[in-house]
Design an enzyme around this catalytic site. Structure first.
Site, mmCIF file in Angstrom:
data_model
loop_
_atom_site.group_PDB
_atom_site.id
_atom_site.type_symbol
_atom_site.label_atom_id
_atom_site.label_comp_id
_atom_site.label_asym_id
_atom_site.label_seq_id
_atom_site.Cartn_x
_atom_site.Cartn_y
_atom_site.Cartn_z
ATOM 1 N N CYS A 1 0.839 -1.093 -0.083
ATOM 2 C CA CYS A 1 -0.027 0.122 -0.081
ATOM 3 C C CYS A 1 0.884 1.280 0.094
ATOM 4 O O CYS A 1 0.367 2.326 -0.175
ATOM 5 C CB CYS A 1 -0.902 0.004 1.500
ATOM 6 S SG CYS A 1 -1.808 -1.445 1.297
ATOM 7 N N HIS B 1 -3.590 7.008 2.629
ATOM 8 C CA HIS B 1 -4.083 5.661 1.862
ATOM 9 C C HIS B 1 -5.381 5.270 2.521
ATOM 10 O O HIS B 1 -5.531 5.313 3.570
ATOM 11 C CB HIS B 1 -2.863 4.486 2.340
ATOM 12 C CG HIS B 1 -3.452 3.041 2.097
ATOM 13 N ND1 HIS B 1 -3.802 2.634 0.815
ATOM 14 C CD2 HIS B 1 -3.603 1.985 2.779
ATOM 15 C CE1 HIS B 1 -4.385 1.511 0.871
ATOM 16 N NE2 HIS B 1 -4.079 0.969 2.151
ATOM 17 N N ASN C 1 -10.158 -0.562 -0.273
ATOM 18 C CA ASN C 1 -8.704 -0.511 -0.070
ATOM 19 C C ASN C 1 -8.117 -1.061 -1.608
ATOM 20 O O ASN C 1 -8.235 -2.281 -1.807
ATOM 21 C CB ASN C 1 -8.027 -1.302 1.101
ATOM 22 C CG ASN C 1 -6.725 -1.378 1.029
ATOM 23 O OD1 ASN C 1 -5.908 -0.883 0.190
ATOM 24 N ND2 ASN C 1 -6.277 -1.855 2.130
#
Ligand code: UT7
Length: 307
Positions: free
Chosen positions: A110, A234, A264
């Site tokens: 990520c 994020h 996500n």
């Protein structure tokens, strides 16, 4: 360090998977998913990772009024490449016809987009390249265990791309990237395996580590929290974002989140969010922009930009 975002583009697949769809697949509920994560729906790709990266890149090129031959370097951050090798960045380079560019992938989960920004910043400031295409793209639906309710509700597919130049008004004022491989078992997937995650532990580490690097980066740049115009974190969980905002003392109005639409999307989450923030008028030239991410590795980091 001079680094200007000349163009932005994103692509998300057409196919939408809602929380109500997931209710039919595993023992979960729309209410649980929304209250625990903030996610309402996510996109699932029928197209390849490179195809998504390509479509996002074309939009970024168009936004910057540039051609593929203007690109000197392509960096693609992903943990879900189409092939073990060659790098997806090379396949993207061929598809774009970016003949002058050299190309490689970054595997930092990520945090991949921020790691890519760090590398791009170094290459641009040294004058080795004039223009970098930085892409974050993920096809996480390929590595999600669709029978595991603790992870399958969280992830989605998509791609975001930015064109970066060493010239112009933009600046990377400060940044800090960190890794700690001791924690690898908190979030990982075996080769050809599914995502495994210790959610609760990761949650606490995510808030603490992102807050620490954000504070350090602001301090290094001599910038106060109040001066920051927009934070694009994020997009892993809206509760993580809220806890981060509280720890930093930044009001939620200054934080951008689109997690309810996409879930996500790992390395793609920050560039997709940047594009949408700009489209919605939340991000303007000259703004002080704080980016932060945390993910498998563990990897984490923060970057402060004059946009
Ligand atoms: O991108 C990299 C960074 N990623 C992250 O940072 C993710 C961090 N972690 C999280 O976002 C959260 O920990 C989760 C969203 C993954 C989980 O939320 P939580 O509040 O930590 O829930 P939990 O794991 O403690 O589970 C609470 C309960 C459990 O039931 P019991 O043991 O209390 O009876 C779970 O079995 O919720 C249950 N549960 C679910 N129930 C309905 C877990 N997943 C689900 C589900 N639907 N999908």
């Amino acid at each position: 360090m001079g680094i200007t975002v000349e163009g932005l583009g994103y692509y998300t697949p057409q196919k939408v998977l809602t929380n109500f769809d997931l209710e039919k697949m595993v023992d979960t509920s729309d209410e649980w998913i929304i209250t625990r994560t903030g996610i309402r729906e996510r996109r699932l790709a029928e197209e390849s990772l490179v195809e998504m990266a390509y479509r996002a890149s074309l939009k970024a090129l168009e936004d910057a009024s540039l051609k593929p031959e203007d690109i000197d370097l392509i960096i693609l951050a992903t943990l879900t490449p189409d092939l073990s090798f060659p790098a997806s960045a090379c396949l993207l380079q061929a598809k774009l016809g970016a003949e002058s560019a050299f190309a490689f992938d970054i595997s930092a989960a990520c945090s991949g987009f921020l790691y890519g920004l760090e590398v791009a910043g170094g290459m641009l400031s040294s004058g080795r390249v004039k223009r970098v295409l930085l892409v974050g793209a993920e096809r996480l639906s390929q590595i999600v265990d669709w029978t595991d309710r603790s992870t399958c509700v969280l992830f989605g597919d998509g791609a975001g791309a930015v064109l970066l130049s060493g010239e112009g008004e933009g600046e990377l004022l400060a940044s800090l990237m960190r890794s700690d491989g001791n924690y690898w078992e908190i979030l990982y997937a075996e080769r050809c395996g599914h995502i495994k995650m210790k959610g609760k532990e990761l949650f606490k580490l995510a808030v603490r580590s992102m807050a620490e690097v954000c504070e350090e980066v602001l301090q290094r740049a001599g910038v106060s929290v109040e001066e920051v115009d927009l934070v694009v974190p994020h997009q892993a969980n809206i509760r993580i974002v809220e806890a981060l905002a509280e720890r930093l003392g930044i009001p939620m109005e200054k934080i951008y989140s689109n997690i309810y639409r996409y879930g996500n999307t790992s390395a793609a989450s920050i560039p997709i969010a940047l594009c949408e923030a700009k489209q919605e008028g939340r991000l303007k030239r000259g703004d002080l922009l704080l980016l932060t991410a945390m993910g498998g590795g563990l990897t984490w980091g923060a970057s402060l930009l004059r946009f």
